[in-house]
Design an enzyme around this catalytic site. Structure first.
Site, PDB file in Angstrom:
ATOM      1  N   SER A   8       0.815  -1.205   0.000  1.00 43.58           N
ATOM      2  CA  SER A   8       0.000   0.000   0.000  1.00 43.58           C
ATOM      3  C   SER A   8       0.854   1.262   0.000  1.00 43.58           C
ATOM      4  O   SER A   8       1.521   1.564  -0.967  1.00 43.58           O
ATOM      5  CB  SER A   8      -0.966  -0.037   1.186  1.00 43.58           C
ATOM      6  OG  SER A   8      -2.117   0.715   0.918  1.00 43.58           O
ATOM      7  N   LYS A  64     -20.964  18.088   5.508  1.00 43.10           N
ATOM      8  CA  LYS A  64     -19.985  18.430   6.539  1.00 43.10           C
ATOM      9  C   LYS A  64     -19.803  17.311   7.561  1.00 43.10           C
ATOM     10  O   LYS A  64     -18.691  17.067   8.032  1.00 43.10           O
ATOM     11  CB  LYS A  64     -20.404  19.726   7.246  1.00 43.10           C
ATOM     12  CG  LYS A  64     -19.409  20.207   8.291  1.00 43.10           C
ATOM     13  CD  LYS A  64     -18.059  20.515   7.660  1.00 43.10           C
ATOM     14  CE  LYS A  64     -17.056  21.011   8.680  1.00 43.10           C
ATOM     15  NZ  LYS A  64     -15.731  21.236   8.095  1.00 43.10           N
TER      16      LYS A  64
END
Length: 333
Positions: free
Chosen positions: A153, A205
């Site tokens: 990764s 948000k």
């Protein structure tokens, strides 16, 4: 400057330091204080010579360094502050900023002609991984990444910034993917009588907040961010490794043993640490190289913690975990 001349100069500095120390020690500790026992004076002279030799060795190494390759290690989960990452009680890594600093220090060292980046990491946070990759990519000279146990990764993201990637045949390599995660504790909150009241400006948000079930719009929004990160990952690796982006996508974030990773082009070559040093010698057009480890200064508590908790970790630890301590949505390589 040749290696032979460098060694001669280093030995000369050490010898001069030892002679000077012996003369000074004899005068100060043996000749002047006539009432002191001869044995005590001799012991003090010997102690002075030993200290001087050690000091002279440091001065010699600093004045006439013999290394030409800098080694910087990326070990453990990749985080900004060097914490454990998402695994409770897991291994502790080196802060990404410290790793970048060591690469920059090597780049500024006139004796360093090549960079060896040792990788043993399951991945970690996106931006810290990218900072390390950019530092390696900007190094002016040959850069070789070497995967030991794990290069997955974020570790592979870093390797894509190097000229070559080597590994053992049994190293774990790959996991070219991105994960986003958020704990969903909305049902548990309902059982405990905990309610979530939203006070936010902007539709998304609080997307991924742990105390509420995400809506379909929020799921699509968050997945879109993951997809964008993944596209960047694939494009960056494809460019750095000179591979077809579709070949990278076909790996579907799987991990491979080193020999299989080599077969599909994720690794340039297989070998031991000695083989890697031989390759660096070839790149620098010389018979052999001398490697110097560039490591950040660590305080006593940091060394104690690292020694007590730097245990082996699962090859997918930093890649597959989906838990995080905060209440927002997190992204990891």
């Amino acid at each position: 400057m040749t290696d032979t001349l460098t060694r001669v100069l280093q030995f000369a500095i050490i010898l001069v330091a030892a002679v000077v120390a012996a003369v000074v020690g004899w005068i100060v500790f043996f000749e002047l204080p006539g009432s002191l026992a001869d044995l005590f004076g001799v012991l003090l002279v010997i102690a002075t010579v030993v200290v001087a030799i050690q000091l002279g060795g440091r001065i010699a190494a600093s004045a006439f360094p013999s290394y030409d390759v800098a080694e910087v290690a990326v070990e453990g989960p990749i985080t900004r502050d060097g914490g454990r990452g998402p695994i409770p009680g897991g291994a502790i890594g080196t802060p990404a900023d410290d790793i970048v600093e060591q690469i920059d220090t090597a780049a500024d060292d006139s004796n360093v002609e090549a960079l060896l980046l040792k990788l043993n990491t399951p991945g970690g946070e996106v931006l810290p991984s990218d900072d390390i990759r950019r530092a390696a990519e900007s190094f002016d000279g040959p850069t070789v990444a070497y995967a030991t146990d794990v290069c997955a990764s974020g570790g592979y993201w870093i390797a894509s910034g190097c000229d070559e990637l080597w590994s053992h045949d049994a190293s774990i390599v790959g996991s070219i993917g991105v994960i986003g995660s958020s704990v969903n504790a909305s049902e548990l909150a309902d059982r405990l009588g905990i309610s979530y009241e939203r006070f936010a400006a902007g539709k998304y948000k609080d997307a991924g907040n742990v105390l509420k079930e995400p809506s379909e719009d929020e799921r699509e929004y968050l997945q879109g961010l993951i997809d964008d990160y993944y596209d960047d990952f694939v494009e960056t690796v494809a460019e750095g490794r000179e591979m077809d982006p579709e070949t990278i996508r076909e790996t579907e974030a799987r991990v491979y043993l080193g020999d299989e990773a080599h077969e599909i082009g994720l690794v340039d070559d297989l070998g031991t640490r000695d083989d890697v040093e031989d390759r660096l010698a070839d790149l620098l057009d010389r018979d052999d190289v001398t490697v110097e480890e560039f490591t950040p200064e660590a305080g006593f508590m940091a060394r104690l913690r690292g020694g007590a908790e730097g245990v082996a970790y699962s090859f997918g630890a930093g890649v597959a975990s989906t838990l995080d301590a905060d209440d927002g949505f997190t992204f990891r390589f």
